[in-house]
Write a protein that holds these residues in place. Structure first.
Motif, PDB file in Angstrom:
ATOM      1  N   GLU A 607       0.851  -0.845   0.154  1.00 53.93           N
ATOM      2  CA  GLU A 607       0.404  -0.135  -0.033  1.00 53.93           C
ATOM      3  C   GLU A 607       0.532   1.399  -0.046  1.00 53.93           C
ATOM      4  OE1 GLU A 607       0.072  -2.477   2.017  1.00 53.93           O
ATOM      5  OE2 GLU A 607      -2.070  -2.858   2.843  1.00 53.93           O
ATOM      6  N   LEU A 608       1.669   1.176   1.057  1.00 59.61           N
ATOM      7  CA  LEU A 608       2.770   2.245   0.694  1.00 59.61           C
ATOM      8  C   LEU A 608       3.522   3.059  -0.141  1.00 59.61           C
ATOM      9  CD1 LEU A 608       3.919   4.397   3.310  1.00 59.61           C
ATOM     10  CD2 LEU A 608       6.444   2.635   2.839  1.00 59.61           C
ATOM     11  N   VAL A 609       4.033   1.710  -0.731  1.00 56.47           N
ATOM     12  CA  VAL A 609       4.934   1.912  -2.197  1.00 56.47           C
ATOM     13  C   VAL A 609       3.572   2.214  -2.924  1.00 56.47           C
ATOM     14  CG1 VAL A 609       5.508   0.691  -4.217  1.00 56.47           C
ATOM     15  CG2 VAL A 609       6.450   0.425  -1.991  1.00 56.47           C
ATOM     16  N   GLN A 610       2.780   1.547  -3.412  1.00 56.22           N
ATOM     17  CA  GLN A 610       1.837   2.426  -3.943  1.00 56.22           C
ATOM     18  C   GLN A 610       1.020   3.419  -4.121  1.00 56.22           C
ATOM     19  OE1 GLN A 610       0.270  -0.602  -6.835  1.00 56.22           O
ATOM     20  NE2 GLN A 610       0.042   1.831  -7.539  1.00 56.22           N
ATOM     21  N   GLU A 611       0.949   3.872  -3.067  1.00 55.78           N
ATOM     22  CA  GLU A 611       0.698   5.751  -2.567  1.00 55.78           C
ATOM     23  C   GLU A 611       1.503   6.462  -3.226  1.00 55.78           C
ATOM     24  OE1 GLU A 611      -1.316   6.106   1.008  1.00 55.78           O
ATOM     25  OE2 GLU A 611      -2.220   4.703   1.215  1.00 55.78           O
ATOM     26  N   TRP A 612       2.775   6.338  -2.477  1.00 52.98           N
ATOM     27  CA  TRP A 612       3.939   7.316  -2.830  1.00 52.98           C
ATOM     28  C   TRP A 612       3.834   7.360  -4.422  1.00 52.98           C
ATOM     29  CZ3 TRP A 612       5.903  10.632  -0.689  1.00 52.98           C
ATOM     30  CH2 TRP A 612       6.323  11.151   0.608  1.00 52.98           C
ATOM     31  N   CYS A 613       4.254   6.462  -4.727  1.00 53.58           N
ATOM     32  CA  CYS A 613       3.961   6.067  -6.630  1.00 53.58           C
ATOM     33  C   CYS A 613       3.101   6.852  -6.867  1.00 53.58           C
ATOM     34  CB  CYS A 613       3.645   4.170  -6.962  1.00 53.58           C
ATOM     35  SG  CYS A 613       4.807   4.097  -8.298  1.00 53.58           S
ATOM     36  N   ASP A 614       1.956   6.984  -7.120  1.00 56.66           N
ATOM     37  CA  ASP A 614       1.052   7.579  -7.753  1.00 56.66           C
ATOM     38  C   ASP A 614       1.024   9.007  -6.931  1.00 56.66           C
ATOM     39  OD1 ASP A 614      -0.484   5.275  -8.060  1.00 56.66           O
ATOM     40  OD2 ASP A 614      -1.887   5.513  -6.278  1.00 56.66           O
ATOM     41  N   LYS A 615       1.619   9.609  -5.574  1.00 57.07           N
ATOM     42  CA  LYS A 615       2.198  11.147  -5.213  1.00 57.07           C
ATOM     43  C   LYS A 615       3.032  10.986  -6.590  1.00 57.07           C
ATOM     44  CE  LYS A 615       2.526  13.473  -1.536  1.00 57.07           C
ATOM     45  NZ  LYS A 615       1.862  14.222  -0.976  1.00 57.07           N
ATOM     46  N   LEU A 818      -0.418   7.287   3.795  1.00 57.48           N
ATOM     47  CA  LEU A 818      -0.067   8.699   3.684  1.00 57.48           C
ATOM     48  C   LEU A 818      -0.538   9.553   4.843  1.00 57.48           C
ATOM     49  CD1 LEU A 818       1.383   9.280   0.522  1.00 57.48           C
ATOM     50  CD2 LEU A 818       2.524   8.591   2.193  1.00 57.48           C
ATOM     51  N   GLY A 819      -2.053   9.998   5.199  1.00 54.48           N
ATOM     52  CA  GLY A 819      -2.696  10.134   5.628  1.00 54.48           C
ATOM     53  C   GLY A 819      -3.079  10.060   7.382  1.00 54.48           C
ATOM     54  N   SER A 820      -2.168   9.434   7.386  1.00 54.54           N
ATOM     55  CA  SER A 820      -3.002   8.493   8.817  1.00 54.54           C
ATOM     56  C   SER A 820      -2.238   9.541   9.670  1.00 54.54           C
ATOM     57  CB  SER A 820      -2.657   7.250   8.962  1.00 54.54           C
ATOM     58  OG  SER A 820      -1.581   6.788   8.569  1.00 54.54           O
ATOM     59  N   THR A 821      -1.197  10.230   9.185  1.00 54.48           N
ATOM     60  CA  THR A 821       0.152  10.367  10.582  1.00 54.48           C
ATOM     61  C   THR A 821      -0.324  12.235  10.032  1.00 54.48           C
ATOM     62  OG1 THR A 821       1.508   9.611   9.692  1.00 54.48           O
ATOM     63  CG2 THR A 821       1.252   8.779  11.471  1.00 54.48           C
ATOM     64  N   THR A 822       0.488  13.001  10.637  1.00 56.63           N
ATOM     65  CA  THR A 822       0.533  14.195  10.723  1.00 56.63           C
ATOM     66  C   THR A 822       2.370  14.101   8.937  1.00 56.63           C
ATOM     67  OG1 THR A 822       2.222  14.594  12.516  1.00 56.63           O
ATOM     68  CG2 THR A 822      -0.205  15.394  12.477  1.00 56.63           C
ATOM     69  N   ALA A 850      10.533   6.650  -4.140  1.00 54.59           N
ATOM     70  CA  ALA A 850       9.368   7.433  -4.779  1.00 54.59           C
ATOM     71  C   ALA A 850       9.548   7.901  -3.237  1.00 54.59           C
ATOM     72  CB  ALA A 850       8.543   6.556  -5.211  1.00 54.59           C
ATOM     73  N   ALA A 851       8.993   8.109  -2.085  1.00 54.80           N
ATOM     74  CA  ALA A 851       8.913   8.075  -1.122  1.00 54.80           C
ATOM     75  C   ALA A 851      10.711   9.468  -0.946  1.00 54.80           C
ATOM     76  CB  ALA A 851       9.154   7.574   0.060  1.00 54.80           C
ATOM     77  N   LEU A 852      11.598   8.269  -1.054  1.00 56.95           N
ATOM     78  CA  LEU A 852      13.072   8.837  -0.879  1.00 56.95           C
ATOM     79  C   LEU A 852      13.406   9.903  -1.793  1.00 56.95           C
ATOM     80  CD1 LEU A 852      15.827   5.504  -0.186  1.00 56.95           C
ATOM     81  CD2 LEU A 852      15.003   7.261   1.364  1.00 56.95           C
TER      82      LEU A 852
END
Lengths: 886, 179
Positions: A607-615, A818-822, A850-852
Motif C-alpha cells: 500500500e505504501l509503495v503504491q500510494e507514494w508512486c501515485d503521488k 500517507l494521511g494517517s499521520t501528520t 518514490a518517497a526517498l
C-alpha cells in the motif's frame, strides 16, 4: 452430603409424581392384615395395582440412591470394606472373580503409562544415542546440538532445532567478543548445493536466476578461479526484478591444472550455499532448470543445457562454523595445526598394529598427496596460512578469500583447560600479504570429493578409543603421536569482509569480519570443542542478527521481504507479536488507534509503495498507467547497483550531489563527474525519468542512525520531516523532535458503554449468586438457568465489542497510509537496537523509492538527509540520519 | 475425632380405616416430639431434640425415616409406640428397621418392598389388576436387574442380600453400557 440431599429431593418429588396414579381408593397393607383384624377395623378394600405401583416406584428410587456411591469409582472401590484388598488396582487377581470382567474393561480404558526405564539404563551410551536418533527424526539437529542444548535457549526454526541465545547474561559479552575477540556460531544449517558440469552449461542455466544489474553474477571473473567466494541474490527463473528467492553465496572449485587430458577433470563444480528456509526452493528451481526433460524446457532454451549437469544437495555432508571478530585468526591458528602428509615409512608402533596395516593401503591422503601437484599446492597453502595466522585481524586477508588446508585432528592438541588466546601475544608488526600469494592453488582441496569426505568420516577415531589411547599414553598431557592412524582433515576457510562497504565509513571498518570454517561432517564436535577451548565465545541466532544489524548486513531470510521465505518469516514474527499483545490485559495494551499506528504488527509495504508512486507520478507528471500495472505485481526490493549508488550518494550528501555539475572542476575524480552526469539524466531528462519510474514501485533497505535519544523498534514508522521540524533542529541542536498529536479513537464511547453494561451484568450475576446461596435448594434449578442466560448475555456483549473493534480497524484501514499521520510515512523499521559502539539507537528498515526521491528533493540544501522515526508505542518522533544499505 | 453417631428408624405409618391419608413431615416431627415429652419427660425431649429429624417421608407408601442420637435412641423407639394421632388422624407407627445409616435403611426398604410385592400378587383378582401388578413388579426388577436372584435370598438377612445382589447388579449394568 450429596447423597443425603438427593435423598431429600426424592422425598419432595415423590408425592408430586404420585398424583397421576389411579383413582383414589381405600387401601390396606397386606402385611398388616393380622394386626388390623386384631384392632377390629374393617378392610374397605385395596387397590392392588396402585399399591404395587407405589412400592415399585420406591424400590426404583431407593435402588438408584443405593447404587450411587458418589463420585467415580472403579469396580473394586464399590466393594464393602471387608472385601477390599491391598494393591487391587495393580493385580486383577485380588479383585473378586465375578468383578474381573468389569475391572478388565476399566483397565483397558485407562492407558497404563508403562514402566519408565531407570535413569542408569537411559543414560547408557547406546540407549542415549538411540533416544537422540528418535528425537532427531522430526527436526534436524546440528552436530553440536547436545552442546548447545545444555547452554542455550533452543527454538525450532527452518526445520532445525537451533540455538537462539545463550542462557547466561551475554548480550554485551557477545558484542565485546565481536569487537575485540572472537564470536563463534554454528551455521551448519546453511546447506550447500553442488552443481557439476561444464562451466559454460552451468553458467548458461544460472543466468536465468540472476541479473547483472544487481552486481557480479556467477560468471564474475573474480570468483571464477575459486579463490574468492561470491554472493548474490537469486530470482525465480527469468523473473528479475520480481519474485526473489533469496541470497546465496557460491564458490567455484579451483582447478589450477588448466590443460589436463583427463576428461573428468574438465568438469567444473560450484557450491551454492543458501539459508535452510530457501534451500528447497533453490534446489527445485535448479533441478527444474538443469534436469527437466519436458517439452517446455526445450522450447524455452534450446537443448544444449541438457547435457550432464548434476544438481546435488550436500545437506548434512558439511559442517560450517562462523567466526566473527579480530581474534578469530588467532583462535584458528591455535586450533588448526597443519597435517603431516609425508608418508612415514617406519610407521610408529601404535597399539592397533593390525588395523594400521589395513589403513596403509587405503588411506585417502596417501593417495591424494602422492601426486606432486597436490603436494605443491599443499605447501603453498601452508606457507600462506602461516602468514595469515600471524595477522592481527581477518580483515587483512583479501575479502572473500577461499583458503583450503589439511589439518590434524584437533582433539589431539586440545589444551588441558579452556583459556582465552591472547591477542597481544602475536608480533605487532602487520605483515602485508602480497596479492600474488592468493593464486588458485590455495583453494585446491580434497574436501570437494564426496568419496574422500565419506572416507574421512569412516576413518575417524572414536572418542572412546582416543580417550583410551590418551589414558595409556606414557607422558600425560603431551600430544599423542598416532602416525598414519591419525585423521588428516581437509577444511576450507572463507574470509568474510564484515561490515558492508556502504556503512563501513560510519562505524569502525571491518566490524564483524571473520572466517567461515567448512569441515567434513562428523568432525563438528571435535573442532567445536577445540575452538571453544581457545576462548571463542559462542553465540546463537540472536547474536548473529544483532551483529549483522551493527555491521549493516542483511540477514536472511527476514530482511528479504520480497522473497516467499522472508515473507513467511515476517508473518510468523507478526503473529507472535499479535499473540503477545492479545495476551496482555486490556488496560496494559497500547491503544494503537490513539497512537495513530495503522498496522502495529504488519508491514504495509504494498500500500505504501503504491500510494507514494501515485503521488510521485502526479507531481512529476508521469502517466499513471504504470501504477495501474503495478497493482498486479508484487512488491520488489531495489537491487540495481547503479540506482543504489546514485541514491546513496544523493542521500548521504544531497547538497554536494545537486551541486555536482557546478563543482565538477574541483572534483578531480572522474567518478563523481560520471555520477553527476547520470544524476542529470535521472531527474531531468525523459529517459532518466522512465528509468526512475520503473523502480518507483520498489523498496529499498535503509539504515537509520538516531541523532539523539531513542531506539527504533520493529514496525515503527520512518517519516518525512516537515520544513519546520528541520528548522527547529538547526536552531536547537538538542531538539528532540516533534510529537504526533493524539488521534481520536471513535470506538471509545461505545467501548465505555459496553464496559458499563458488562460491569452491570457481572454485578447482577453476583447478586443472584449470593441470593441463590441463601435460598433453599427448591428453586435452585431456576436460578442456575437464569445465571446461564446471564452468562450468555455477557459473552454475547463481549463478542459484540470485539466485532466493533474489528470493524473499527477495518474503517481505519480504509484511509490512506500517507494521511494517517501528520508526518508522511516513507517506510517501516524492520529491526532496531542500541548500538553499543556509538552509544545511540540504530535501526534498519525499508523505504519506498518514490518517497526517498521526494525526501532528497525536499532536503536539497542539507548536508545529510534527515528522517523522523516513531516507535509504534510512542507519539514522539526522533530524528535520524538515513543511508542506504544493500 | 469422635463421630457423632445417630440411629435411623425406618417406620411405616398406618392409618387404620382412613384410606388416602397424607401427612406432612413437620406434622410427623411434632407428633414424635410430643410423644417423647409425654413418655420421657423434659429429659427425654432435651436428650433427643437436637438430633431429632424426619429424614424421609413417602406419603404414598407412608414410609418415614426418623433420626435420633444413638445413645438415647431407645427412648425414641419406645415413644414411637405411643403415638396415636398425627394432624388429627389416627395413626399407628410400625418400626420396620433400625439402622446406623440412611443407606442401610434404604437397602432394607428395597428388600422389604420386594418381599411384600411378591406376597401381594396372588391377591390380585381381576386380570387387569394382575397385569398392572406384574408390570410394576417387572419395573422394579428392571432397575435392580437382578430379577431371579431376589428369591434366593433369605428374608432374615435383607440388608446383606441387597448388598450382595447390588454388587452383582453393578457388573451387569456396566456390561450393558459397554454393549
Amino acid at each position: 452430603m450429596s447423597k443425603k440431599r438427593k435423598f431429600q429431593e426424592g422425598k419432595q418429588l415423590l408425592p408430586k409424581k404420585n398424583d397421576d396414579y389411579g383413582p383414589p381408593m381405600p387401601k390396606k397393607k397386606v402385611c398388616n392384615d393380622k394386626r388390623v383384624k386384631k384392632e377390629a377395623v374393617t378392610i374397605t378394600g385395596i387397590n392392588v395395582a396402585s399399591f404395587a405401583e407405589h412400592r415399585s416406584i420406591e424400590i426404583q428410587a431407593m435402588t438408584e440412591l443405593v447404587n450411587d456411591t458418589g463420585g467415580n469409582h472403579t469396580a473394586f472401590q464399590k466393594l464393602p470394606r471387608h472385601m477390599r484388598r491391598r494393591a487391587m488396582s495393580h493385580n486383577i487377581k485380588r479383585i473378586p472373580k465375578r468383578l474381573h470382567t468389569v475391572a478388565k474393561l476399566e483397565l483397558s480404558k485407562t492407558k497404563a503409562p508403562g514402566k519408565r526405564p531407570s535413569r542408569r539404563h537411559r543414560r547408557r551410551p547406546s540407549n542415549l544415542l538411540s533416544e537422540y536418533e528418535r528425537r532427531k527424526r522430526r527436526v534436524g539437529w546440528l552436530e553440536t546440538h547436545i552442546w548447545h542444548a545444555k547452554r542455550f535457549k533452543m527454538i525450532e526454526k527452518w526445520g532445525y532445532r537451533l540455538a537462539l541465545h545463550p542462557n547466561d547474561k551475554s548480550v554485551r559479552a557477545c558484542y565485546r567478543a565481536v569487537k575485540r575477540h572472537c564470536l563463534l556460531q554454528d551455521v551448519s544449517f546453511e546447506s550447500y548445493i553442488e552443481l557439476k558440469g561444464h562451466r559454460e552449461d552451468i553458467l548458461d542455466g544460472l543466468r536465468h536466476f540472476t541479473n547483472s544489474d544487481t552486481g557480479p553474477t556467477f560468471a564474475a571473473k573474480m570468483n571464477s578461479d575459486g579463490t574468492r567466494q561470491g554472493c548474490l541474490v537469486l530470482y525465480n527463473f527469468d523473473s528479475y526484478p520480481r519474485l526473489a528467492i533469496g541470497p546465496v553465496t557460491y564458490i567455484w572449485r579451483s582447478q589450477p591444472q588448466g590443460p589436463v587430458t583427463d576428461s573428468s577433470q574438465s568438469l567444473d563444480t560450484v557450491w551454492l550455499s543458501c539459508h535452510p528456509s530457501i534451500h528447497n526452493s533453490v534446489l527445485t528451481a535448479l533441478e527444474k532448470c538443469f534436469n527437466y526433460q519436458g517439452v517446455d524446457y526445450e522450447s524455452i532454451h534450446g537443448s544444449t543445457n541438457n547435457t550432464g549437469i548434476t544438481v546435488k544437495s550436500l545437506k548434512d555432508h558439511l559442517v560450517k562454523f562462523r567466526l566473527f571478530g579480530p581474534a578469530s585468526n588467532l583462535v584458528l591458528a591455535e586450533t588448526l595445526k597443519l597435517a603431516n602428509i609425508e608418508t612415514t615409512l617406519s610407521s610408529s608402533p601404535a597399539p592397533g598394529e593390525a588395523d594400521e596395516s589395513l589403513h596403509l593401503k587405503a588411506v585417502w591422503w596417501k593417495e591424494y598427496y602422492s601426486s606432486n601437484a597436490n603436494k605443491g599446492h599443499f605447501l603453498k597453502q601452508c606457507d600462506l596460512w602461516s602468514k595469515i595466522s600471524k595477522c592481527q585481524s581477518p580483515s587483512e586477508a583479501p575479502p572473500n578469500t577461499v583458503l583450503a588446508l589439511t589439518v590434524k585432528d584437533p582433539r589431539l592438541m586440545l589444551p588441558p583447560k579452556r583459556n582465552k588466546v591472547n591477542l597481544s601475544s602475536g608480533d605487532p608488526v602487520t605483515k602485508s600479504l602480497p596479492m600474488d600469494l592468493f593464486k588458485s592453488e590455495i583453494a585446491v582441496s580434497p574436501l570437494w570429493e564426496s568419496s574422500i569426505r565419506e572416507e574421512i568420516k569412516a576413518l575417524k577415531i572414536f572418542e572412546q578409543e582416543l580417550n583410551f589411547m590418551k589414558n595409556k599414553h606414557l607422558v600425560p598431557g603431551t600430544p599423542l603421536e598416532l602416525g598414519d592412524r591419525e585423521s588428516r582433515i581437509p577444511i576450507i576457510l572463507i574470509q568474510r569482509p564484515g561490515a558492508s562497504p556502504l556503512v563501513s565509513s560510519q562505524s569502525n571498518p571491518c566490524h564483524s569480519s571473520g572466517w567461515d570454517l567448512i569441515i567434513p561432517a562428523g568432525f563438528g564436535m571435535a573442532f567445536w570443542i577445540a575452538l571453544v577451548y581457545r576462548g571463542a565465545r559462542v553465540g546463537g541466532i540472536r547474536e548473529s542478527l544483532s551483529t549483522n544489524l551493527q555491521a549493516g548486513l542483511l540477514s536472511a531470510p527476514g530482511d528479504y521481504p520480497d522473497s516467499p521465505a522472508g515473507q513467511a518469516e515476517l508473518r510468523a514474527d507478526s503473529e507472535a507479536r499479535q499473540a503477545k499483545h492479545d495476551r496482555m490485559p486490556p488496560a496494559k495494551r497500547p491503544n494503537f488507534v490513539k497512537l495513530g499506528i495503522r498496522s502495529p504488527f504488519t508491514f504495509e509495504f504494498e500500500e505504501l509503495v503504491q500510494e507514494w508512486c501515485d503521488k510521485y507520478s502526479c507531481t512529476l507528471g508521469f502517466n499513471s498507467g504504470r501504477s495501474k500495472n503495478g497493482e498486479k505485481t508484487t512488491m520488489s526490493v531495489l537491487r540495481n547497483r547503479k540506482m543504489l549508488k546514485l541514491l546513496q550518494s544523493a542521500l548521504t550528501n544531497p547538497r554536494n550531489f545537486f551541486k555536482g555539475p557546478l563543482k565538477m572542476k574541483n572534483d578531480k575524480t572522474s567518478n563523481s563527474q560520471e555520477q553527476s552526469a547520470i544524476l542529470g539524466a535521472f531527474l531531468s531528462t525523459e529517459t532518466g525519468k522512465r528509468l526512475v519510474s520503473e523502480e518507483l514501485l520498489s523498496l529499498v533497505p535503509v539504515r537509520l542512525s538516531i541523532l539523539q535519544r531513542g531506539v527504533p523498534a520493529t514496525y515503527g514508522h520512518i517519516c518525512q520531516p516537515s520544513q519546520e521540524d528541520v528548522q527547529a533542529l538547526s536552531g536547537d541542536a538538542f531538539y528532540s523532535g516533534p510529537v504526533e498529536p493524539k488521534h481520536i479513537d471513535p470506538g471509545v464511547a461505545a467501548r465505555k458503554e459496553e464496559r458499563k453494561e458488562r460491569l452491570r451484568l457481572r454485578k447482577r450475576q453476583k447478586r443472584r449468586k449470593d441470593k441463590k446461596a441463601v435460598l433453599n435448594a427448591s428453586d435452585a434449578p431456576k436460578t442456575v438457568g437464569d445465571s446461564d442466560i446471564l452468562l450468555k448475555e455477557g459473552k454475547s456483549s463481549v463478542k459484540l465489542c470485539t466485532k466493533d473493534k474489528q470493524n473499527g480497524g477495518e474503517k481505519n484501514n480504509a484511509e490512506s497510509i500517507l494521511g494517517s499521520t501528520t508526518r508522511k510515512i516513507i517506510g517501516y523499521v524492520r529491526n532496531g537496537d542500541f548500538d553499543l559502539s556509538t552509544g545511540r539507537g540504530l535501526g534498519f528498515g525499508f523505504c519506498s523509492v518514490a518517497a526517498l526521491l521526494t525526501l532528497i528533493e525536499k532536503q536539497k540544501e542539507r548536508k545529510d538527509c534527515l528522517v523522523l522515526v516513531r516507535n509504534p508505542t510512542s507519539l514522539q518522533y526522533r530524528f535520524a540520519s538515513i543511508s542506504l544499505l544493500a | 475425632m469422635v463421630r457423632f453417631k445417630n440411629r435411623y428408624a425406618l417406620c411405616e405409618l398406618m392409618f387404620p380405616g382412613q384410606p388416602e391419608t397424607s401427612v406432612e413431615s413437620h406434622q410427623v416431627y411434632q407428633a414424635v416430639k410430643a410423644s417423647l415429652l409425654d413418655s420421657h419427660g423434659d429429659f427425654g425431649l432435651a436428650a433427643l431434640q437436637s438430633s431429632l429429624s424426619v429424614k424421609y417421608l413417602n406419603i404414598k407408601t407412608n414410609i418415614a425415616v426418623i433420626r435420633g442420637e444413638r445413645r438415647h435412641f431407645d427412648m425414641l423407639t419406645s415413644s414411637l409406640v405411643f403415638i396415636r394421632k398425627i394432624g388429627g388422624k389416627d395413626v399407628v407407627f410400625k418400626t420396620l428397621h433400625v439402622g446406623g445409616s440412611i443407606r442401610s435403611c434404604q437397602k432394607f426398604l428395597i428388600g422389604h418392598h420386594r418381599k411384600n410385592l411378591t406376597q401381594i400378587f396372588p391377591s390380585c383378582k381381576t386380570p387387569e389388576e394382575r397385569a398392572e401388578g406384574m408390570k410394576s413388579i417387572m419395573a422394579a426388577c428392571d432397575t435392580l436387574d437382578w430379577g431371579y436372584s431376589v428369591y434366593k435370598q433369605t428374608p432374615s438377612q435383607p440388608a446383606y442380600s441387597a448388598l450382595s445382589m447390588l454388587q452383582e447388579g453393578d457388573g451387569d449394568e456396566e456390561k450393558e453400557e459397554e454393549s
